[in-house]
Scaffold this active site. Structure first.
Site, mmCIF file in Angstrom:
data_model
loop_
_atom_site.group_PDB
_atom_site.id
_atom_site.type_symbol
_atom_site.label_atom_id
_atom_site.label_comp_id
_atom_site.label_asym_id
_atom_site.label_seq_id
_atom_site.Cartn_x
_atom_site.Cartn_y
_atom_site.Cartn_z
ATOM 1 N N LYS A 81 79.529 41.450 51.488
ATOM 2 C CA LYS A 81 79.360 40.527 50.357
ATOM 3 C C LYS A 81 77.957 39.924 50.385
ATOM 4 O O LYS A 81 77.417 39.630 51.461
ATOM 5 C CB LYS A 81 80.408 39.418 50.456
ATOM 6 N N SER A 156 86.092 34.999 44.620
ATOM 7 C CA SER A 156 84.751 35.422 44.296
ATOM 8 C C SER A 156 84.315 36.737 44.934
ATOM 9 O O SER A 156 83.300 37.311 44.535
ATOM 10 C CB SER A 156 83.769 34.325 44.722
ATOM 11 N N SER A 180 88.841 33.022 48.057
ATOM 12 C CA SER A 180 88.013 34.155 47.628
ATOM 13 C C SER A 180 88.200 35.445 48.411
ATOM 14 O O SER A 180 87.623 36.474 48.042
ATOM 15 C CB SER A 180 86.542 33.782 47.662
HETATM 16 N N1 GLN Z 1 87.813 30.099 43.218
HETATM 17 C C1 GLN Z 1 87.477 29.015 44.110
HETATM 18 C C2 GLN Z 1 86.209 28.353 43.641
HETATM 19 O O1 GLN Z 1 85.723 28.720 42.614
HETATM 20 C C3 GLN Z 1 87.346 29.531 45.507
HETATM 21 C C4 GLN Z 1 86.109 30.269 45.709
HETATM 22 C C5 GLN Z 1 85.924 30.745 47.119
HETATM 23 O O2 GLN Z 1 86.855 30.800 47.893
HETATM 24 N N2 GLN Z 1 84.675 31.013 47.442
HETATM 25 O O3 GLN Z 1 85.719 27.443 44.261
#
Ligand code: GLN
Length: 493
Positions: A81, A156, A180
């Site tokens: 990532k 994400s 995420s």
């Molecule tokens: N969807 C959550 C956010 O937007 C979690 C994102 C993540 O775990 N990086 O903060």
């Protein structure tokens, strides 16, 4: 050579050791698969073809010399990532503000993979600075779900899950701050684990919300996931929150449990996770998985995590607060993008940030700055920290008194359409309602693919454990995997 892109890590390892194929063959097959599919799915932001081939030659040499003594992941390709720094390879966190940034060192999990001579295929797409649940917040375009390209892969870590689902890579790394890893794994039918906070070093991982961020792997089987965990877990003096805890040999542990029942395992079923808002197919699939666990010998226990309903609010105060502080470093002076339109120092900051950050990132910075500001700090930030403690205590009570693992849905819905929630931040935030509580408590959690909904879209089961019980999660995951018939190797696209 396309079949090389569907093998398990064990099969790859056997092929490499017996000389059936080389690490270079494996690497070329995956690069070819990326080449054929990346335009449509947009899962990779950077493809490291030359470097990967060079690494493959080194890995082949090592396997020739060391044979079965070489590390298990020697010569095995992996995708990373874009939140993790990679020495000499552009790293952007999918933000325009970091476009062109070439880090001078590797994040610790990447360094650990390189020590083993794993092959770094490239950097995967994601929501900008990992803020999002659909990968639509990338500055470099959305990622498409291989099960239905009109839908999101979740986020994400959208690029990393799609890489594994599509056979662009057998393994990948993601990060999980509020879901995420687990949510996109569920929406694309792959295995994904967020280890305990402190289990994997955050050194060199671009900071979003430092008290929550954690790196973890994706794979097409429990065993493959264990191999990746074996490589990346462990104490690192460069990360002050990294824990000095012995790391089990995860792959070996799984061998012990193979074919065994789940006798002795108590599975907590939290009533707060079975809500009316869940899609009927998600609800039914979760119930079906619970039945399977029971058949496998586990004991189901009804539990309550009473502060669950506050987790979302708490997260959307704490995570933006930490983000607003962490992202203050992007000022046009030190890294990446610098606005060409600034005449004064103050304009350099404001224009760089106005032009460099996307909408969602700006929204979080504003919320975070607000909740930390004088006069509001006590009402929001301090209060959120207090409620966070209550959420942690809910889990402690459950694991101390009632159960060994918790089973629940990962997400209330399966993959939604690209654009469906893009205009409503709140609707998007709700996608994480079941993953956020464990993040706030720093617990290990995973998504195990179990079945498809009526539209042929994957559904995962979430397993949560007490701190440092990743082995137990893997044991339950392996039993579920073997009892079910979810085919993660099927060419979904
Ligand atoms: N969807 C959550 C956010 O937007 C979690 C994102 C993540 O775990 N990086 O903060």
């Amino acid at each position: 050579m396309s079949e090389l892109t569907r093998l398990s890590v064990d099969e790859m390892r056997t092929g490499l050791l017996t000389g059936a194929f080389t690490a270079l063959d494996l690497t070329d097959a995956h690069l070819k698969r990326i080449d054929a599919t990346n335009e449509q799915f947009n899962s990779f932001l950077t493809i490291c073809a030359d470097k990967a081939r060079e690494q493959a030659r080194v890995a082949d040499e090592r396997i020739r010399k060391e044979g079965s003594q070489s590390p298990a992941l020697c010569g095995i390709p992996i995708a990373i990532k874009d939140m993790l720094l990679t020495d000499g390879v552009e790293t952007t966190a999918a933000s325009k503000i970091l476009k062109g940034f070439i880090p001078p060192y590797d994040a610790t999990p990447v360094a650990k993979l390189k020590e083993r001579d794993s092959i770094i295929l490239g950097k995967t797409n994601q929501d900008e600075f990992a803020m999002g649940s659909s990968n639509e917040n990338s500055a470099f375009g959305p990622v498409r779900n291989p099960w239905d390209p009109s839908r999101v892969p979740g986020g994400s870590s959208g690029g990393s899950v799609v890489a594994v689902a599509l056979g662009q890579a057998p393994l990948s790394l993601g990060t999980d701050t509020g879901g995420s890893i687990r949510q996109p794994a569920s929406l694309t039918g792959v295995f994904g684990m967020k280890p305990t906070y402190g289990r994997v070093s955050r050194y060199g991982v671009i900071a979003f919300a430092s008290s929550l961020d954690q790196v973890g792997p994706f794979a097409r089987s429990t065993v493959d996931l264990a191999y990746a965990l074996d490589a990346i877990c462990g104490y690192d003096s460069n990360d002050s929150t990294s824990m000095k805890r012995e790391v089990p040999a995860f792959r070996e542990e799984l061998r012990k449990w193979e074919g065994k029942s789940l006798e002795g395992i108590r599975v907590g079923v939290p009533k707060e996770y079975f809500i009316d808002g869940n899609e009927p197919d998600v609800q039914a699939a979760t119930q079906e998985s619970l039945k399977t666990l029971e058949k496998l010998g586990a004991k189901l226990v009804d539990i309550s995590l009473p502060h669950t309903e506050h987790a979302l609010e708490v997260y959307y105060i704490i995570a933006p607060a930490e983000a607003s502080s962490n992202l203050s470093r992007y000022d046009g002076v030190r890294y990446g993008y610098r606005s060409p339109n600034a005449k004064t120092l103050s304009e350099l900051y404001s224009k760089t940030r106005a032009e460099g950050f996307g909408r969602e990132v700006k929204r979080r910075i504003m919320i975070g700055t607000y909740v930390l500001s004088a006069g509001y700090y006590d009402a929001y930030y301090r209060k959120a920290q207090e409620v966070r403690t209550l959420i942690i205590d809910d889990f402690k009570a459950a694991f101390n008194n009632h159960c060994d693992v918790i089973a629940a849905p990962v997400s209330p819905t399966t993959a939604f359409k690209i654009g469906e929630k893009a205009q409503s931040p709140l609707a998007m935030y709700l996608a994480d309602v079941f993953t956020i509580p464990a993040s706030l408590a720093g617990l290990p959690g995973m998504s195990v693919p179990t079945t498809l909904d009526r539209n042929g879209l994957p559904i995962g089961l979430q397993l949560l454990g007490a701190p440092f019980t990743e082995s137990t999660l893997l044991r339950v995951s392996q039993a579920l995997e073997h009892a079910g018939n979810f085919d993660t190797r099927r060419n979904c696209s």
